[in-house]
Design a protein around this motif. Structure first.
Motif, PDB file in Angstrom:
ATOM      1  N   GLY A 194      33.318  39.965  48.577  1.00 43.23           N
ATOM      2  CA  GLY A 194      33.667  38.711  47.926  1.00 43.23           C
ATOM      3  C   GLY A 194      35.109  38.656  47.456  1.00 43.23           C
ATOM      4  N   VAL A 195      35.443  37.549  46.790  1.00 35.85           N
ATOM      5  CA  VAL A 195      36.825  37.298  46.396  1.00 35.85           C
ATOM      6  C   VAL A 195      37.329  38.311  45.377  1.00 35.85           C
ATOM      7  N   LYS A 196      36.478  38.760  44.472  1.00 31.77           N
ATOM      8  CA  LYS A 196      36.908  39.741  43.484  1.00 31.77           C
ATOM      9  C   LYS A 196      37.176  41.098  44.137  1.00 31.77           C
ATOM     10  N   ALA A 197      36.283  41.509  45.021  1.00 31.11           N
ATOM     11  CA  ALA A 197      36.492  42.758  45.752  1.00 31.11           C
ATOM     12  C   ALA A 197      37.744  42.666  46.616  1.00 31.11           C
ATOM     13  N   ALA A 198      37.978  41.505  47.224  1.00 32.44           N
ATOM     14  CA  ALA A 198      39.151  41.326  48.079  1.00 32.44           C
ATOM     15  C   ALA A 198      40.437  41.567  47.298  1.00 32.44           C
ATOM     16  N   ASN A 199      40.494  41.066  46.087  1.00 30.81           N
ATOM     17  CA  ASN A 199      41.690  41.270  45.263  1.00 30.81           C
ATOM     18  C   ASN A 199      41.839  42.723  44.830  1.00 30.81           C
ATOM     19  N   LEU A 200      40.722  43.402  44.586  1.00 34.06           N
ATOM     20  CA  LEU A 200      40.782  44.821  44.244  1.00 34.06           C
ATOM     21  C   LEU A 200      41.210  45.649  45.455  1.00 34.06           C
ATOM     22  N   LEU A 201      40.816  45.209  46.651  1.00 34.03           N
ATOM     23  CA  LEU A 201      41.261  45.879  47.870  1.00 34.03           C
ATOM     24  C   LEU A 201      42.786  45.753  48.010  1.00 34.03           C
ATOM     25  N   LEU A 202      43.317  44.586  47.678  1.00 38.12           N
ATOM     26  CA  LEU A 202      44.773  44.414  47.711  1.00 38.12           C
ATOM     27  C   LEU A 202      45.452  45.369  46.735  1.00 38.12           C
ATOM     28  N   ASP A 203      44.825  45.609  45.586  1.00 40.48           N
ATOM     29  CA  ASP A 203      45.370  46.581  44.631  1.00 40.48           C
ATOM     30  C   ASP A 203      45.504  47.952  45.288  1.00 40.48           C
ATOM     31  N   ASP A 204      44.472  48.354  46.041  1.00 40.33           N
ATOM     32  CA  ASP A 204      44.511  49.649  46.724  1.00 40.33           C
ATOM     33  C   ASP A 204      45.623  49.695  47.766  1.00 40.33           C
ATOM     34  N   LEU A 205      45.766  48.619  48.517  1.00 39.99           N
ATOM     35  CA  LEU A 205      46.812  48.582  49.539  1.00 39.99           C
ATOM     36  C   LEU A 205      48.196  48.714  48.914  1.00 39.99           C
ATOM     37  N   GLU A 206      48.406  48.033  47.808  1.00 39.73           N
ATOM     38  CA  GLU A 206      49.689  48.148  47.116  1.00 39.73           C
ATOM     39  C   GLU A 206      49.903  49.553  46.590  1.00 39.73           C
ATOM     40  N   LYS A 207      48.841  50.161  46.092  1.00 38.86           N
ATOM     41  CA  LYS A 207      48.928  51.502  45.528  1.00 38.86           C
ATOM     42  C   LYS A 207      49.286  52.553  46.586  1.00 38.86           C
ATOM     43  N   TYR A 208      48.630  52.468  47.738  1.00 41.41           N
ATOM     44  CA  TYR A 208      48.798  53.506  48.747  1.00 41.41           C
ATOM     45  C   TYR A 208      49.864  53.220  49.799  1.00 41.41           C
TER      46      TYR A 208
END
Length: 328
Positions: A311-325
């Motif tokens: 969902g949309v909340k998970a999608a934004n958290l996935l973006l957090d991971d991409l930025e982090k790594y």
């Protein structure tokens, strides 16, 4: 005798007068009651909430203009409803969590669980007396008619990577289009920002692997995470650059997991079996020989965020991971 006659005549006149007055009184009461009833009916019509016609995969459905008691039958739908500022009265339980994913657990406190996506409980749904049900054709097509008899029901068609299309349907059904447009605009802004920050790093080949009980998968582009990576513009290894869902692979396919960066995750149900598969694979010589593993760029991430929630909340958290790594 004459006097008696006059007295009788007077009594008859008085009786007739009383009867006439009584008839007028009864007629007035009847008229007053009718007016009251009509007024009540008119008032009821004024209080009856207007409806809106929503087009969706199952046809057209009239829904309340401002739904107050919403039941959601998919996990990505639950995230959408929450993102639109609505707390559902009922929802299917998450695939992991007690009973909801950790990243939405606090927001979902007090929400009634109505089964899972594959088997929603019609009895529990009906008991909540919802005024709108949101579901999905892929999951609940067989019970659509029964759900519609409980309350107006709106379905989306697909899951996996279709979260943005589904989000628009939910926003329309909830009469929250303006709020929905803002959520998606914020998403588009994040994507644009990541693209700008990434620059030449967009050529980074991103590999994605999932471990499950008894199976291991390589994830391609027609997936929740695959569509997000594609939307940003990150490259995929040649073996994974496919507009397909997934492949279940044997260890002989480990070389196809190589890339500049790898994200892997494990769907652990609590019995330890999936974690056992992960350990077995990540200790295999072929795995240890991967360029991405040797360089220290194989990252274990949360299965819920990268795949299961969708969902949309998970999608934004996935973006957090991409930025982090990827953008460090």
């Amino acid at each position: 005798m004459f006097t008696t006659y006059k007295r009788r005549k007077r009594n008859i006149f008085t009786l007739l007068t009383m009867l006439l007055a009584f008839a007028v009184f009864v007629s007035g009461c009847g008229s007053q009651q009718t007016s009251s009833e009509k007024g009540g009916e008119a008032g009821g019509e004024q209080k009856k909430e207007a409806t809106r016609t929503i087009k969706h995969v199952m046809g057209e459905t009239k829904v309340p203009e401002h739904p107050q008691k919403v039941v959601v039958l998919t996990n990505e739908g639950t995230e959408a409803v929450l993102a639109l500022g609505i707390k559902p009265v009922g929802a299917v339980k998450s695939w992991k969590g007690e009973p909801f994913y950790d990243h939405i657990a606090k927001e979902m406190e007090g929400v009634t669980v109505v089964g899972d996506e594959h088997q929603p409980s019609l009895e529990k749904i009906a008991a909540l007396k919802p005024d709108l049900i949101l579901g999905n054709k892929m999951r609940q097509e067989k019970v659509y008619q029964q759900l519609s008899e409980i309350a107006p029901t709106v379905f989306t068609e697909e899951l996996r990577g279709a979260w943005k299309d589904n989000f628009k349907v939910y926003a329309e059904a909830l009469n929250k289009k303006a709020e929905g447009d803002k959520v998606l605009a914020d998403w588009d802004k994040r994507i644009a920002d990541i693209k700008q920050k990434a620059g030449d790093k967009l050529s980074t080949q991103v590999s994605v692997v999932r471990f499950m009980t008894g199976k291991t998968r390589i994830y391609y582009k027609d997936t929740f995470l695959g569509m997000i990576l594609n939307e940003i513009g990150f490259a995929r290894p040649a073996s994974q650059d496919k507009n397909e869902f997934v492949d279940e692979v044997t260890k002989e396919r480990i070389p196809d997991m190589d890339g500049d960066v790898m994200f892997y995750f494990t769907y652990e149900t609590g019995d330890g079996q999936a974690s056992k598969v992960e350990k077995e694979w990540t200790e295999d010589p072929l795995w240890k020989n991967l360029k991405v593993v040797k360089s220290g760029n194989a990252h274990k991430v949360d299965d819920v965020i990268w795949n299961t929630a969708g969902g949309v909340k998970a999608a934004n958290l996935l973006l957090d991971d991409l930025e982090k790594y990827l953008l460090k």
